[in-house]
Design a protein around this motif. Structure first.
Motif, PDB file in Angstrom:
ATOM      1  N   VAL A 169       8.517  -0.130   5.404  1.00  7.80           N
ATOM      2  CA  VAL A 169       7.851   1.158   5.228  1.00  7.80           C
ATOM      3  C   VAL A 169       8.713   2.277   5.807  1.00  7.80           C
ATOM      4  CG1 VAL A 169       5.865   2.552   5.891  1.00  7.80           C
ATOM      5  CG2 VAL A 169       5.526   0.207   5.168  1.00  7.80           C
TER       6      VAL A 169
ATOM      7  N   LEU B 148       2.954  -5.138   0.830  1.00  2.86           N
ATOM      8  CA  LEU B 148       3.486  -3.781   0.934  1.00  2.86           C
ATOM      9  C   LEU B 148       2.583  -2.801   0.206  1.00  2.86           C
ATOM     10  CD1 LEU B 148       5.846  -2.425   2.249  1.00  2.86           C
ATOM     11  CD2 LEU B 148       7.137  -2.634   0.141  1.00  2.86           C
ATOM     12  N   LEU B 149       1.995  -3.268  -0.875  1.00  8.05           N
ATOM     13  CA  LEU B 149       1.087  -2.402  -1.623  1.00  8.05           C
ATOM     14  C   LEU B 149      -0.131  -2.061  -0.783  1.00  8.05           C
ATOM     15  CD1 LEU B 149       0.295  -0.964  -4.182  1.00  8.05           C
ATOM     16  CD2 LEU B 149      -0.657  -3.076  -5.036  1.00  8.05           C
ATOM     17  N   VAL B 150      -0.676  -3.067  -0.096  1.00  7.01           N
ATOM     18  CA  VAL B 150      -1.830  -2.821   0.763  1.00  7.01           C
ATOM     19  C   VAL B 150      -1.472  -1.828   1.861  1.00  7.01           C
ATOM     20  CG1 VAL B 150      -3.503  -3.883   2.295  1.00  7.01           C
ATOM     21  CG2 VAL B 150      -2.682  -5.139   0.332  1.00  7.01           C
TER      22      VAL B 150
ATOM     23  N   SER C 258       1.031   0.348   1.934  1.00  7.42           N
ATOM     24  CA  SER C 258       1.344   1.694   1.450  1.00  7.42           C
ATOM     25  C   SER C 258       0.089   2.403   0.967  1.00  7.42           C
ATOM     26  CB  SER C 258       2.393   1.640   0.345  1.00  7.42           C
ATOM     27  OG  SER C 258       1.943   0.845  -0.709  1.00  7.42           O
ATOM     28  N   ASP C 259      -0.873   1.641   0.514  1.00 13.94           N
ATOM     29  CA  ASP C 259      -2.140   2.244   0.123  1.00 13.94           C
ATOM     30  C   ASP C 259      -2.837   2.807   1.349  1.00 13.94           C
ATOM     31  OD1 ASP C 259      -5.376   1.225  -0.572  1.00 13.94           O
ATOM     32  OD2 ASP C 259      -4.325   2.758  -1.731  1.00 13.94           O
TER      33      ASP C 259
ATOM     34  N   ASP D 282      -1.061   5.887   2.522  1.00 12.56           N
ATOM     35  CA  ASP D 282      -0.979   6.951   1.526  1.00 12.56           C
ATOM     36  C   ASP D 282       0.465   7.407   1.321  1.00 12.56           C
ATOM     37  OD1 ASP D 282      -1.936  10.446   1.295  1.00 12.56           O
ATOM     38  OD2 ASP D 282      -1.649   8.947  -0.277  1.00 12.56           O
ATOM     39  N   VAL D 283       1.286   6.433   0.893  1.00 15.17           N
ATOM     40  CA  VAL D 283       2.707   6.746   0.800  1.00 15.17           C
ATOM     41  C   VAL D 283       3.297   6.255  -0.523  1.00 15.17           C
ATOM     42  CG1 VAL D 283       4.037   4.768   1.614  1.00 15.17           C
ATOM     43  CG2 VAL D 283       4.469   7.011   2.573  1.00 15.17           C
TER      44      VAL D 283
END
Lengths: 101, 554
Positions: A62, A92-94, A96-97, A100-101
């Motif tokens: 991240v 990574l999706l979780v 980044s969600d 909020d990126v």
């Protein structure tokens, strides 16, 4: 007392600490809010954000993305691809969600 | 015309002539200078005096003058012979040939003053006063390379910006979430379980998969999960009938189901849904053309009474009987009905809809033959007062009568009105609907695209009426509009207007679009396809995307 320190710290669930530029952290909406000096959050006062739901490896990725975004903000036309290993994609999706990126 | 201010080194695309001249080393300044010198030489040559310059640089300067005289005299003789043959020659070309030394001749470098032999590749000096020797010329080679690079990269950048605009995407660094989703979509066939990533991201992934056409029988299971309530698949073309049935068995609690491009869906599937999907209250089927009308009958008889929203598009097997089944079973609950491109329905069938008293949203689009003034007026008389959304795209048989006797008196609650491709409406008709239309508080979505007979009067009346509430306004191809209408739009304080389409409206130019983006505070997207008067010079406020300008890709 703490002022607007140039670097802030992000702490992963397994205890790894990452020191990054405040401007890089601000790319993430969540982090920007947490570190905003106008709020009364502990994170803002200590310039340190603990993320118990994100592991060290993920957090490192991240941070890499935060710098990638900061570096290419002004010229989004011809930028190198940001490499993400497929095994990491879901977690990574979780993360980044959440950030909020 | 588009010269860069500030003398920046970035150069845009040049015409073939400019490139040709530059390649040959033909420079306007150089030519002019040589011509003036030649005139001087001509004047002094007649008295046969050699011009000498006093000072320490006399030797080299005089030598260069000598050479130039030789050059000038030889080129003069050349000019005389040439003139005999090419009388119609352009003066510029003649001067150019006269001015530039031939390859093989000895020249003095304009910068370092060294002697060198002119070749075809000798570069012209920066200020145009002569040629450069090989070493001085190659000094600038690096710079010229860089220039070309920036030229190419700026062209590429323009292209990618234009492409991004056409897709209505933000031109920014891609979000990490989007990158992950793309990656997942690519490796979808290898990933066993997607785990818990939230409904919203699930839908995003489903959308990407549909775009990639990778929603297949073997990847479908990844999206099915017993607790799902809303399921939207926009491209089911690779899903066979059995897979579609799977949706029914894996997701029995689903309440809202959208399946587009589901050409492989058969009666068996719909029958299965009607028995298994006990909580279903919203169904959208687009492209399920294999489903027979008998099947629809059974479906509505089975679960029609719980249906709140039904949308059907692109089938020829939905007829009067099917509609009767809807009316019989859903009259108490159905609030939104959408039938688009259902070619098998006729005018008399539409009158069945009179028996659906709870309708608040109605779409009967692309069914020209079935929609007439009278039937629509009847419908509006019945549930017009509660109708919030009305879509009658491509109903060319409708005339002003429908507007004045149907819409105006009855549609007090109407907020979303779409009458695209309805060329039966006239300017006066549209004006008379909106002028002092007190029953109605203002439209939110208005689409009059391709209503080619509408003009200033009608649209100005619309603006006067709904300026305070409009969010989406589509005026595509209403070519009779003049800039007066757009000035009115700008000055009407449309604080919520965020999406505006005025493609192919020829009057809109740079000034109009500048004023519009300035005054309408919420504008986010402007579609300006085919507006040739809008150029890249238009000053668009930050945050407003303008898609479709010709200058974007040139």
């Amino acid at each position: 007392m703490n002022g607007d320190r140039e670097y802030v710290r992000l702490v992963s669930s397994d205890g790894f600490e990452y020191s990054i530029l405040r401007s890089a952290a601000a790319v993430s909406g969540t982090l920007r809010g947490m570190l905003s000096q106008s709020s009364n959050f502990v994170e803002a006062k200590q310039n340190r954000v603990v993320l118990p739901n994100i592991s060290g490896v993920l957090l490192e990725k991240v941070c890499e993305y935060l710098y990638y975004n900061l570096k290419h903000q002004n010229n989004p036309g011809n930028i190198p691809e940001f490499d993400v290993p497929p095994e990491m994609a879901l977690e990574l999706l979780v993360a980044s969600d959440f950030l909020d990126v | 015309m588009s010269r860069n201010a500030g003398g920046s080194r970035v150069r845009g695309p040049n015409s073939a002539l400019t490139e040709f001249l530059r390649e040959r080393g033909i420079d306007a300044n150089a030519i002019r200078h040589r011509y003036e010198e030649t005139l001087q030489q001509q004047a002094s040559a007649s008295s046969d005096t050699v011009v000498t310059v006093s000072g320490s640089s006399a030797t080299s300067r005089s030598r260069s003058r000598e050479v130039e005289t030789t050059v000038a005299s030889s080129s003069r003789s050349r000019k005389r012979t040439k003139k005999k043959h090419e009388d119609s020659d352009d003066e510029g070309e003649v001067l150019a040939r006269m001015a530039r030394p031939r390859p093989g001749q000895i020249e003095f470098c304009a910068e370092c003053q060294c002697r060198f032999t002119v070749t075809a590749y000798s570069k012209a000096a920066r200020d145009g006063n002569g040629l450069l020797c090989h070493s001085c010329g190659s000094k600038y080679a690096q710079e010229e390379k860089q220039q070309k690079k920036t030229q190419i990269s700026s062209r590429k950048r323009k292209k990618s910006i234009a492409a991004a605009l056409l897709d209505k995407q933000e031109f920014a660094v891609p979000k990490l979430q989007d990158m992950c989703i793309k990656l997942i979509a690519r490796y979808i066939e290898d990933v066993e379980m997607l785990g818990d990533i939230g409904d919203f991201n699930m839908e995003k992934i489903a959308r990407i998969l549909s775009r990639n056409r990778s929603l297949k029988d073997n990847t479908l299971k990844l999206f099915l999960n017993p607790s799902i309530k809303r399921l939207h698949f926009w491209d089911c073309s690779n899903l066979c009938s059995d897979s579609l049935e799977l949706i029914g068995s894996y997701c029995p609690l689903v309440e809202s189901l959208t399946l587009s491009m589901c050409g492989q869906m058969t009666d068996k599937v719909i029958d299965y849904y009607s028995t298994n999907l006990r909580n279903l209250h919203s169904l959208t089927i687009n492209g399920g053309f294999l489903i027979t009308s008998g099947c629809w009958l059974r479906f509505f008889d089975a679960i029609g009474s719980q249906l709140n929203r039904f949308s059907l598009a692109n089938t020829l097997r939905f007829n009067r009987e099917s509609l009767e089944a809807i009316v019989r079973n859903c009259s108490g609950t159905l609030e939104e009905l959408s039938l688009s491109r259902v070619g098998s329905l006729k005018v008399e069938d539409i009158s069945l809809l009179l028996q659906l008293p709870r309708l608040t949203a109605l779409e009967l689009s692309y069914m020209r033959d079935a929609i007439t003034d009278d039937i629509m007026i009847d419908l509006l008389r019945t549930f017009g007062p509660q109708l919030v959304t009305l879509n009658l795209d491509d109903s060319g048989d409708l005339t002003d009568k429908f507007l004045l006797e149907g819409v105006r008196p009855h549609c007090g609650r109407l907020q979303n009105l779409s009458l695209a491709l309805c060329d039966g409406f006239t300017d006066i008709g549209v004006r008379d609907v909106f002028k002092d239309w007190e029953v109605n508080n203002g439209l939110i979505n208005a689409n009059f695209s391709r209503c080619v007979n509408v003009g200033d009067a009608g649209i100005q009346a619309l603006i006067d009426h709904s300026a305070k509430t409009l969010v989406v306004l589509n005026l595509n191809s209403i070519y009779k509009l003049t800039s007066a209408t757009f000035q009115l739009l700008a000055s009407s304080d449309c604080e919520f207007l965020s999406h505006l389409d005025f493609g192919f409206v020829h009057c809109v130019g740079d000034e109009e679009i500048e004023v519009l983006t300035e005054r309408c505070k919420s504008l986010q997207l402007i579609e300006a396809y085919g507006n040739i008067r809008i150029t890249e010079l238009a000053k668009i406020k930050r945050g407003v995307k303008v898609a479709g300008r010709q200058s974007d890709s040139l």
